[in-house]
Design an enzyme around this catalytic site. Structure first.
Site, PDB file in Angstrom:
ATOM      1  N   ASP A 211       0.853  -1.067   0.050  1.00 25.06           N
ATOM      2  CA  ASP A 211      -0.064  -0.091  -0.170  1.00 25.06           C
ATOM      3  C   ASP A 211       0.925   1.208  -0.111  1.00 25.06           C
ATOM      4  O   ASP A 211       2.228   1.183  -0.408  1.00 25.06           O
ATOM      5  CB  ASP A 211      -0.855  -0.088   1.217  1.00 25.06           C
ATOM      6  N   HIS A 234       2.219   1.848  -3.163  1.00 26.20           N
ATOM      7  CA  HIS A 234       1.299   2.977  -3.904  1.00 26.20           C
ATOM      8  C   HIS A 234       1.783   4.224  -3.826  1.00 26.20           C
ATOM      9  O   HIS A 234       0.834   5.294  -4.044  1.00 26.20           O
ATOM     10  CB  HIS A 234      -0.026   2.639  -3.276  1.00 26.20           C
TER      11      HIS A 234
END
Length: 398
Positions: A211, A234
């Site tokens: 993430d 991310h």
């Protein structure tokens, strides 16, 4: 406060805290000593709790030590305030139980709370055993709540079941030479999440996870992030913001000298549409960033809605202003390398794109481009026409 002054103050604070941490001899509390009885390859939950209680109560500066080796730990909460500055040295590997039912707390594994002048180091590892089930027992690996005037360095968070490191209501804390390791497919495993905190410094850190490498929540101010390597992951994100009622402002952020490699986003600000109350994010500076085959290298997304469960016709009520993207170079895995999608009701103002040098690294011989909406008169300097956000429509007369 200027970027240079904030950086100088952060360096000064780190040096001061480091000098303080090493200035006095410390009473050592070794979890493997005869008094506490901790042993490698055994559960040290009770031994560690007892050693902490004694170290925190010491009237002399103290050091809690977990020596080299592997230890099982069902959970730990290091809670203050302590009577004097305290050092925690994790030299070995702490392993969470394979069965999540055995965790002491269901939402976190290790926590440090209400401590002033904490010095956490040692080169050790917090292994959350998340690889055994990323979607079960979503426990944060290590959380820091109400920590002040402290240094966390030379530790590793491995395979957390949820966020690796969560920072809440902390101030004047430096994270240095921290390593975060998890595969790209591990869901909701933000590397370092920071919220409601101020004067936090993250530097010389390597993060690979599933993430956001670093996510910045509401109420964060005077944050400096430098020399961070991110990927997989991310990217580095401000937000998401605007999901909850009465969120606190975000301002005074510097993200500088970072490298992102094979991430799903680069540097990003994300807010939810239909925010329940007004908010703002301002004075955010992304500078000297290298992108290596990164999707969406530069992005403001004020329609952020994972799962597409929002009323997309509603506009975000988070006002974004005074944002600078400067000296960002490298390669974009997506054709749209600059994507500024601001709120239709609260357009972005005082946005700068300076020295943007990105080339397309994706499949096919397609041109790189930009897409911008609801951005009022951005400042664009040393940016190719393809990345220069023209035209940039807004939903009001300016």
């Amino acid at each position: 406060m200027g970027l240079k002054l904030m950086t100088i103050m952060a360096i000064f604070m780190f040096l001061l805290l480091a000098a303080t941490a090493k200035a006095q001899p410390r009473v050592v509390f070794d979890v493997t000593s005869a008094k506490y009885g901790g042993k490698t390859n055994y559960d040290i939950t009770d031994s560690l709790a007892q050693a902490w209680t004694d170290a925190c109560a010491s009237v002399w500066p103290s050091k809690l030590v977990v020596p080299s080796g592997t230890y099982w730990l069902r959970g730990a909460t290091f809670i203050g305030p302590c009577k004097t500055p305290i050092e925690v040295q994790i030299q070995g590997k702490l392993k969470a139980p394979e069965d999540g039912h055995q965790l002491v707390n269901s939402d976190f594994w290790v926590a440090f709370r209400y401590i002033d002048r904490l010095y956490l180091s040692g080169g050790g590892t917090f292994d959350g055993q998340g690889a055994l089930g990323w979607n079960t027992y979503r426990a944060i690996n290590v959380r820091f709540d109400y920590i002040s005037n402290s240094i966390i360095q030379d530790i590793t968070s491995l395979n957390s079941r949820s966020f690796h490191i969560n920072v809440y209501a902390c101030h004047d804390v430096t994270f240095q030479r921290v390593t975060v390791i998890a595969p790209g497919e591990s869901s909701n495993t933000d590397g370092i999440h920071i919220a409601r905190s101020w004067r936090i410094n993250v530097t010389d850190t390597n993060i690979g996870t599933g993430d956001d490498c670093i996510s910045i929540g509401d109420g964060t101010s005077q944050l400096i992030v430098t020399n961070v390597n991110c990927g997989p992951g991310h990217g580095i994100s401000v937000g998401s913001l605007g999901k909850y009622l009465d969120e606190k402002p975000v301002y005074g952020l510097i993200i500088k000298n970072c490298t992102l490699t094979n991430t799903k986003n680069g540097v990003r600000i994300k807010t939810w549409p239909g925010s329940p109350s007004a908010g703002f994010a301002s004075h955010i500076y992304f500078e000297d960033i290298i992108m290596n085959n990164v999707k969406n290298p530069i992005i403001i997304d004020q329609n952020y809605c994972p799962g597409h469960s929002c009323k997309q016709q509603a506009q975000s009520n988070v006002k974004i202003s005074n944002v600078s993207f400067k000296n960002i170079r490298g390669s974009s895995a997506s054709q749209v390398a600059v994507n500024l999608a601001c709120s239709g009701s609260l357009p972005c103002v005082n946005v700068q794109l300076i020295g943007i040098d990105l080339v397309y690294s994706g499949d096919g011989d397609r041109p790189i481009t930009s897409r911008c909406s609801n951005v009022i008169k951005p400042t664009i300097i040393n940016v190719s026409e393809a990345l220069a956000c023209r035209p940039y429509p807004i939903n009001q007369n300016d």
